[in-house]
Design an enzyme around this catalytic site. Structure first.
Site, PDB file in Angstrom:
ATOM      1  N   HIS A 333      44.448  34.473  40.384  1.00  0.00           N
ATOM      2  CA  HIS A 333      45.456  34.888  39.406  1.00  0.00           C
ATOM      3  C   HIS A 333      45.358  33.981  38.190  1.00  0.00           C
ATOM      4  O   HIS A 333      44.959  32.817  38.293  1.00  0.00           O
ATOM      5  CB  HIS A 333      46.864  34.812  40.017  1.00  0.00           C
ATOM      6  CG  HIS A 333      47.914  35.448  39.168  1.00  0.00           C
ATOM      7  ND1 HIS A 333      48.653  34.730  38.244  1.00  0.00           N
ATOM      8  CD2 HIS A 333      48.336  36.732  39.082  1.00  0.00           C
ATOM      9  CE1 HIS A 333      49.493  35.557  37.643  1.00  0.00           C
ATOM     10  NE2 HIS A 333      49.317  36.770  38.123  1.00  0.00           N
ATOM     11  N   ASP A 392      48.455  42.353  44.100  1.00  0.00           N
ATOM     12  CA  ASP A 392      47.609  43.547  44.148  1.00  0.00           C
ATOM     13  C   ASP A 392      46.879  43.681  45.481  1.00  0.00           C
ATOM     14  O   ASP A 392      46.509  44.780  45.880  1.00  0.00           O
ATOM     15  CB  ASP A 392      46.584  43.515  43.013  1.00  0.00           C
ATOM     16  CG  ASP A 392      47.218  43.679  41.649  1.00  0.00           C
ATOM     17  OD1 ASP A 392      48.135  44.510  41.528  1.00  0.00           O
ATOM     18  OD2 ASP A 392      46.812  42.980  40.712  1.00  0.00           O
TER      19      ASP A 392
END
Length: 461
Positions: A333, A392
């Site tokens: 991320h 996700d």
């Protein structure tokens, strides 16, 4: 008189022009470093360049100690309230949380019982779309891409607003709540139109039910039967809460800030944010996770074998498997280092749903990949950079277990994130004050203008 050009000549023209542009327009290696340009508005240590202030959301994943970036467990904070506390609050009381979350982000404070009930009633009052709008703009104009369709519908809704350009706080709040209520319908009806007119499936159009939550209505609108289990609605509601806001620096929210800083209407700002979220580097990542995991299931014969999973992940990193991008989708991320709190919270609910759906083997496979991927990446890339799974990695699996069509994955993200976008748009109009206008340095050398008759040989195009 101009010569008429054929389609073949047109295609050839742009083939040649495209090849030339690849050469002419690509910068030389190292030019960004030469001019100390912070690409992606990111510092060398990966932290974001400070470009604004907000009171809406905070993403915390590291501390700076003696000029050194120290990774810490990720935290997500809505209006000063930790996401773990917010989620524990509504889950412990066995109620839906998205409406409470939306109120908090828009108003700045948690609602009382009466305020929450009133807010839910206001959402219910706005949760409808005129039939002529549905026929003319959705059913008669189906789109293969639902995010493009959603952006178009938002812009069209400008024409249905009696006072679209009023950017007073009162009017922006009214427009925000109206759009938050309508986004699930716009997205669901757009999917049903695509499924029927472009994919040959039955047309299913349900009317929303005022007594249902946002998550319940969305499941009902997407299913021919209109039925769902309490756990299904509970898990989708949590996903909406976790996607509702992520600070002012994420790409789509920053896009909303940039466009709003010009003083334009909320519809234009939201269309820009939707366009940003559509990108595979932003909101489209969960669909990539689904594709990667399906490929893994085919290639790995023993899902319980760490060695076989490691081999497959190594091939991905070496650009030998799946889409040859070298990316393990759902891992890593831009901000989070040791952990993504959204991933942790959604993983807990995903386990319950997998148990109900009889898909625990797949859930355990996801957990193995989550554990092994950082190790494989560090070994091959020789990197000590912390890497965690992001939301996700599990959201696509959750939507799949909820029988939500893959085309709806990113629109669901938008259905949730419109709350954060609207809150930031209001904040920009109230506090920004100046149009956002950063600088770009021109590195093209000066050249003289040459008259047409003196230009000599044609260029490649």
């Amino acid at each position: 008189m101009l010569k008429e050009i054929t389609q073949a000549e047109l295609d050839n023209y742009f083939d040649i022009w495209g090849e030339a542009a690849e050469i002419k327009c690509r910068f030389m290696p190292g030019v960004y470093s030469k001019y100390n340009v912070k690409r992606g508005l990111r510092n060398e240590d990966g932290s974001g360049v400070l470009v604004g202030l907000t009171e809406i959301g905070e993403v915390h994943a590291y501390v700076i100690d003696e000029n050194e970036k120290i990774p810490v467990e990720g935290r997500l904070i809505y209006r000063g309230i930790d996401i773990y506390d917010l989620v524990e609050g509504f889950l412990s009381e066995d109620r839906f949380g998205f409406e409470e979350c939306a109120y908090l982000l828009l108003h700045g404070d948690l609602p009382t019982e009466r305020e929450l009930e009133q807010f839910r009633s206001v959402l219910a009052a706005y949760r409808s779309i005129p039939e002529d709008f549905v026929r003319s703009n959705i059913l008669n104009v189906p789109s293969r891409d639902l995010m493009n369709q959603l952006a178009r519908l938002v812009l069209i809704w400008y024409s249905y607003d009696d006072n679209p350009d009023d950017t007073s706080v009162k009017n922006l709040l009214k427009q925000s709540v109206n759009l938050i209520a309508k986004f699930p319908l716009m997205a669901a009806y757009s999917y049903q139109a695509k499924a029927h007119y472009l994919d040959g499936k039955s047309l299913v159009i349900h009317k929303p039910r005022p007594e249902l939550s946002t998550a319940e209505n969305l499941l009902m609108l997407l299913r021919a039967s209109g039925e769902y289990t309490p756990l299904e609605a509970k898990v989708l509601d949590l996903a909406l809460v976790l996607h509702a806001e992520h600070g002012g620096g994420n790409n789509s929210t920053f896009a909303a800030h940039v466009v709003s800083s010009s003083g334009t209407d909320i519809y234009s700002s939201l269309a820009a944010a939707i366009g940003s979220l559509k990108g595979p580097k932003h909101g489209g990542a969960n669909s990539k996770v689904i594709g990667m995991m399906e490929d893994l299931k085919r290639e790995v014969k023993d899902w319980g074998s760490d060695a076989q999973i490691r081999d497959y992940l190594a091939k991905i990193v070496r650009k030998e498997a799946f889409d040859r991008s070298g990316l393990i989708y759902g891992m890593g991320h831009a901000v989070y280092t040791l952990s993504d709190p959204r991933c942790i919270l959604l993983r807990e609910q995903a386990e319950q749903l997998a148990c109900q759906k009889g898909r625990m083997e797949e859930f355990e496979l996801h957990k193995r990949v989550e554990r092994l991927a950082p190790e494989v990446f560090r070994e091959i890339k020789k990197s000590d950079k912390p890497m965690c799974a992001n939301i996700d990695f599990y959201s696509g699996f959750v939507y799949n277990m909820l029988d939500i069509p893959v085309e709806m994955n990113t629109p669901i993200f938008a259905i949730a994130r419109v709350v954060g976008w609207c809150a930031h748009i209001i904040e920009e109009h109230l506090n920004g004050g100046r149009i956002i206008r950063p600088a770009y340095k021109n590195i093209k050398k000066r050249q003289d203008y040459v008259r047409l008759k003196d230009r000599g040989q044609d260029s490649p195009v």
